[in-house]
Design a protein around this motif. Structure first.
Motif, short mmCIF file in Angstrom:
data_model
loop_
_atom_site.label_atom_id
_atom_site.label_comp_id
_atom_site.label_asym_id
_atom_site.label_seq_id
_atom_site.Cartn_x
_atom_site.Cartn_y
_atom_site.Cartn_z
N THR A 1 -25.15 47.49 56.68
CA THR A 1 -24.26 46.83 57.63
C THR A 1 -23.02 46.28 56.91
O THR A 1 -23.05 46.01 55.71
N PHE B 1 -20.75 44.71 52.13
CA PHE B 1 -21.78 45.62 52.62
C PHE B 1 -23.15 45.00 52.39
O PHE B 1 -23.45 44.51 51.30
N ASP C 1 -28.81 46.79 54.02
CA ASP C 1 -29.23 47.71 55.06
C ASP C 1 -28.09 48.59 55.56
O ASP C 1 -28.22 49.29 56.57
N THR D 1 -20.19 43.22 56.99
CA THR D 1 -19.91 41.88 57.51
C THR D 1 -18.48 41.51 57.15
O THR D 1 -18.06 41.65 55.99
#
Length: 303
Positions: free
Chosen positions: A6, A1, A4, A8
């Motif tokens: 997001t 994580f 922000d 990945t």
């Protein structure tokens, strides 16, 4: 994580390199579930069908494993894959050698001779072969020639099934071909029944029917062919540059070995090398086969 929010995903972890972690997770999960059952730490569900009862049996163990994984990976931010890569790095170096391939072949022969499937005794090599195959594919994708001088690996899945376990574990395709011309009718009939499976690397009918299982004479032949002759010939072909490295990381098994060589990007020379090894196997198997044939003829006469 990410900071922000997001997410990945590292897709390289889903390839050959992830197999080792998957195997460790599988073994650990099974052992934890078994421990909970032995200790009685399970949920008891009544008045439910049997298949649904089993869902509840491992619920506590499953929940524990999910929570532990969440803590390790997402709370403590431990890269488990990187840790395992560091741990097995020495094994990869050792496994990418001729002795390693010979040990693999010997274990396959010994296992089948004792009635144990080679996957059970030689399975520890598979994660290593998968990873080395994946690394070969990555190198090949950069445009490098698939040679030992360029750092390509020898001990890969392509070499195992195209050049070592020819006809299946114990490398019995050469033996099966000899059986087709046997003067003993029983052996010849078994050879005809087993030849198609042998061509696609399925040799259980031959191993248990001839048999090689609990047969010291044929077990010795399997040990020599699968553990010494084939690995040595495959290594000589590779290290001298006569054939390129296997660069296809896919697990291709159920085809004739020369075709497996082609599909693993060893080209026509790989195809030819596989044929040469089959002929060599026939020559090595021949004295063992002739003695076994004589023993069978004698037994048939007494019967």
């Amino acid at each position: 994580f990410g900071a922000d929010g997001t997410i990945t995903l590292n897709f390289s972890y889903l390839g050959a390199q992830g197999l080792t972690l998957a195997l460790i997770a599988g073994f650990a999960g099974a052992e934890i579930c078994a421990l909970f059952e032995r200790k009685g730490w399970t949920l008891k569900a009544r008045n439910l069908p049997q298949f649904m009862t089993s869902w509840f049996t491992n619920l506590l163990a499953g929940t524990l494993m999910i929570v532990l994984t969440w803590l390790v990976v997402y709370v403590w931010n431990v890269d488990v894959m990187a840790a395992i890569q560091k741990l097995i790095a020495p094994l990869l170096v050792v496994s990418d050698t001729l002795p390693s391939m010979m040990i693999w072949g010997m274990l396959c022969a010994i296992g089948f001779a004792l009635g144990i499937h080679p996957a059970a005794v030689g399975g520890i090599f598979f994660p290593l072969f998968f990873q080395l195959s994946g690394e070969n594919a990555a190198k090949y994708a950069t445009g490098l020639a698939a040679t030992a001088a360029n750092g390509f690996h020898f001990a890969t899945l392509g070499y195992v099934f195209a050049l070592v376990n020819i006809g299946g574990a114990c490398a019995t395709l050469g033996l099966n071909i000899l059986m087709l011309f046997s003067k003993n009718n029983g052996i010849k009939q078994l050879g005809r029944l087993a030849i198609v499976p042998s061509l696609i690397t399925v040799n259980e009918p031959l191993v248990f029917g001839l048999p090689i299982v609990f047969n010291p004479l044929l077990a010795l032949g399997a040990f020599l062919v699968n553990g010494i002759v084939n690995p040595v010939l495959a290594y000589v072909f590779f290290i001298t540059g006569l054939i390129p490295a296997a660069t296809n990381p896919a697990l291709i098994i159920y085809l004739p070995s020369p075709l497996i060589a082609l599909l693993n990007n060893m080209g026509f020379m790989g195809f030819l090398a596989s044929v040469v090894i089959i002929v060599a196997d026939m020559l090595v198997w021949l004295p063992f086969f002739k003695i076994h044939e004589k023993q069978r003829n004698l037994a048939d006469t007494k019967a």
